[in-house]
Design an enzyme around this catalytic site. Sequence first.
Site, short mmCIF file in Angstrom:
data_model
loop_
_atom_site.label_atom_id
_atom_site.label_comp_id
_atom_site.label_asym_id
_atom_site.label_seq_id
_atom_site.Cartn_x
_atom_site.Cartn_y
_atom_site.Cartn_z
CE1 TYR A 265 -9.43 -3.03 0.63
CE2 TYR A 265 -8.36 -1.16 -0.43
CZ TYR A 265 -8.29 -2.29 0.36
OH TYR A 265 -7.09 -2.71 0.89
CD GLU B 287 -9.10 -9.23 -3.28
OE1 GLU B 287 -9.97 -8.89 -2.46
OE2 GLU B 287 -7.95 -9.58 -2.95
CG ASN C 39 -3.61 -1.94 7.00
OD1 ASN C 39 -3.50 -1.67 5.80
ND2 ASN C 39 -4.64 -2.59 7.50
CE LYS D 274 -4.04 -2.07 2.32
NZ LYS D 274 -4.96 -1.94 3.48
CG HIS E 142 -5.52 -6.22 -0.16
ND1 HIS E 142 -6.75 -6.17 0.47
CD2 HIS E 142 -5.62 -7.19 -1.11
CE1 HIS E 142 -7.55 -7.07 -0.09
NE2 HIS E 142 -6.90 -7.70 -1.05
P1 ADP Z 1 -7.81 -6.50 5.94
O1 ADP Z 1 -7.01 -5.57 5.06
O2 ADP Z 1 -7.00 -6.99 7.12
O3 ADP Z 1 -8.46 -7.63 5.19
P2 ADP Z 1 -10.46 -5.27 6.11
O4 ADP Z 1 -10.81 -6.07 4.89
O5 ADP Z 1 -11.36 -5.37 7.29
O6 ADP Z 1 -8.97 -5.61 6.62
O7 ADP Z 1 -10.36 -3.73 5.73
C1 ADP Z 1 -9.79 -3.32 4.51
C2 ADP Z 1 -8.89 -2.15 4.77
O8 ADP Z 1 -9.68 -1.03 5.20
C3 ADP Z 1 -7.86 -2.33 5.90
O9 ADP Z 1 -6.71 -3.03 5.50
C4 ADP Z 1 -7.55 -0.89 6.25
O10 ADP Z 1 -6.67 -0.28 5.30
C5 ADP Z 1 -8.93 -0.25 6.12
N1 ADP Z 1 -9.64 -0.24 7.42
C6 ADP Z 1 -10.21 -1.31 8.04
N2 ADP Z 1 -10.75 -0.96 9.23
C7 ADP Z 1 -10.52 0.38 9.37
C8 ADP Z 1 -10.84 1.36 10.37
N3 ADP Z 1 -11.48 1.02 11.49
N4 ADP Z 1 -10.42 2.64 10.17
C9 ADP Z 1 -9.77 2.99 9.04
N5 ADP Z 1 -9.44 2.13 8.06
C10 ADP Z 1 -9.80 0.84 8.21
MG MG Z 2 -9.97 -7.61 3.77
#
Ligand code: ADP
Ligand code: MG
Length: 140
Positions: free
Chosen positions: A51, A128, A114, A11, A117
């Site tokens: 997304y 994807e 973070n 990312k 992905h």
């Molecule tokens: P992952 O990437 O671990 O699969 P999710 O699919 O739940 O997590 O969420 C997709 C992405 O959305 C996350 O990687 C993060 O970048 C963002 N995200 C998720 N939860 C939050 C939150 N509470 N606040 C801000 N951004 C979030």
């Molecule tokens: Mg996810």
Amino acid sequence: MAIERTLSIIKPDATKRNLTGKINAKFEEAGLRVIAQKRIHLSKAQAGVFYEVHAERPFYDELCDFMASEPVVVQVLEGEGAILKNREVMGATNPAEAAPGTIRAEFAESVGENSVHGSDAPETAAVEISYFFAGLELVG
Ligand code: ADP
Ligand code: MG
């Protein structure tokens, strides 16, 4: 366990900090092979389609802005149980909860920014991967 393929994205927070190589080293140390990879700059609309499953979440707009803020590296990882293995190497979504040694524990800046992905299931991995790569680009 079967050989699988999963979609990974390094990312913007990580590409900006020049962490592509360090993150790829984590994949390779875990036995995942980077079988396809390219650096692209997503538009907000392209990030939004990727997304779409999160469209109703409060962080969706912020997430799409973030994903379009800087280049990303999209990649296909291959290996035994690659989908789950990648999720383990990534660590929990919130870096404060990510296990030591995981990518998010070491590199992520926040729950939103973070660093990586990873697809969460075989069905999403297939969708994807095909969003970013043509079949001819996947040579294994
Ligand atoms: P992952 O990437 O671990 O699969 P999710 O699919 O739940 O997590 O969420 C997709 C992405 O959305 C996350 O990687 C993060 O970048 C963002 N995200 C998720 N939860 C939050 C939150 N509470 N606040 C801000 N951004 C979030
Ligand atoms: Mg996810």
